[in-house]
Design a protein around this motif. Structure first.
Motif, short mmCIF file in Angstrom:
data_model
loop_
_atom_site.label_atom_id
_atom_site.label_comp_id
_atom_site.label_asym_id
_atom_site.label_seq_id
_atom_site.Cartn_x
_atom_site.Cartn_y
_atom_site.Cartn_z
N ASP A 61 10.42 8.38 -2.11
CA ASP A 61 10.96 9.27 -3.15
C ASP A 61 10.49 8.86 -4.54
O ASP A 61 10.42 9.68 -5.45
N ALA A 62 10.15 7.57 -4.69
CA ALA A 62 9.63 7.09 -5.97
C ALA A 62 8.12 7.31 -6.08
O ALA A 62 7.51 6.90 -7.07
N GLY A 63 7.54 7.91 -5.07
CA GLY A 63 6.12 8.28 -5.17
C GLY A 63 5.17 7.51 -4.28
O GLY A 63 3.98 7.83 -4.22
N CYS A 64 5.64 6.48 -3.57
CA CYS A 64 4.76 5.69 -2.70
C CYS A 64 4.32 6.50 -1.49
O CYS A 64 5.15 7.12 -0.82
N LEU A 120 -1.41 0.84 -4.98
CA LEU A 120 -0.26 0.02 -4.59
C LEU A 120 0.10 0.32 -3.15
O LEU A 120 0.46 1.44 -2.81
N ILE A 121 0.00 -0.70 -2.29
CA ILE A 121 0.46 -0.59 -0.91
C ILE A 121 1.84 -1.24 -0.85
O ILE A 121 1.96 -2.44 -1.11
N ALA A 122 2.86 -0.47 -0.53
CA ALA A 122 4.21 -1.01 -0.42
C ALA A 122 4.36 -1.70 0.94
O ALA A 122 4.28 -1.04 1.98
N VAL A 123 4.55 -3.01 0.91
CA VAL A 123 4.66 -3.76 2.17
C VAL A 123 6.12 -3.73 2.63
O VAL A 123 7.00 -4.30 1.99
#
Ligand SMILES: *Cc1c(COP(=O)(O)O)cnc(C)c1O
Length: 220
Positions: free
Chosen positions: A38-41, A21-24
């Motif tokens: 903080d949620a792990g990304c 998962l890449i957080a854009v």
């Protein structure tokens, strides 16, 4: 209201380890990135160089920064010291410039070739013949500070699921073909396809990286 943390947890449950998962994070402020962290990304995607360069020093160093948007050659130098993966290589000239800036920074930069797969004329990318030619060109051997690790594509923005599926499937077929090319600086392992609206379809068709923005951070 769901939180960023809820959204990431739900996405990870759906993805079930099949893709990264890449957080854009484009247009989103640093505190929201911190929440995702903080949620792990640990993988963040930006499409504008200036924004990535501004955010990078404000967050922890174990984040992998992904350049996902169109990249102008004259801006490569700003991200070359730290970028983890450039998803949007759409010309031989750009790849050459990335190599030059990587050399200056004494590192090897991983890149994906962006392939044009959509029925839209606004999106950047190489066509299959151009990608094939690039990966087979003799000049590629001289680029010792880049590594081409796969492909990236954006499907058409449409409700027609079958069309999107066919576009992803076509990209996976090209990926499988080009992955067989043996060059010192070509080592396919990543297929970056899928966004908030189509990531499940993309994973079903073989994506290894999904680039998800609004499903984590809300609409822009
Ligand atoms: C903005 C963007 C995304 C994420 O889009 P969402 O629909 O918000 O998930 C993915 N890939 C690229 C190249 C983008 O520019």
């Amino acid at each position: 209201m769901t939180t960023i943390q809820d959204n990431i947890a739900r996405l990870e449950q759906t993805i079930r380890g099949r893709a990264r998962l890449i957080a854009v994070t484009k247009t989103k402020p640093v505190p929201m990135l911190q929440e995702a962290y903080d949620a792990g990304c640990r993988d963040f995607g930006e499409n504008r160089v200036q924004e990535m360069v501004d955010k990078y020093p404000q967050l922890l160093a174990d984040i992998r920064w992904h350049q996902i948007g169109h990249l102008q050659s004259n801006k490569v130098k700003y991200i070359a010291p730290f970028v983890a993966l450039i998803h949007s290589v759409d010309s031989p000239a750009l790849l050459k410039e990335i190599d030059k800036q990587a050399l200056k920074n004494n590192r090897v930069i991983d890149c994906l070739l962006q392939i044009f797969i959509a029925q839209e004329d606004t999106k950047f990318g190489l066509d299959p013949a151009e990608a094939r030619a690039l990966l087979q060109s003799p000049e590629l051997d001289a680029l010792t500070h880049v590594r081409v690790v796969g492909l990236m594509g954006l499907a058409t923005n449409t409700d027609n699921e079958e069309q999107v599926r066919q576009e992803f499937r076509g990209l996976k077929m090209l990926y499988d073909e080009l992955a067989a090319i043996q060059r010192p600086n070509v080592a396919f392992s990543e297929l970056s396809m899928g966004m908030s609206g189509d990531y499940e379809l993309a994973i079903a068709e073989g994506s290894t990286m999904v680039r998800v923005g609004s499903a984590i951070f809300g609409s822009r």
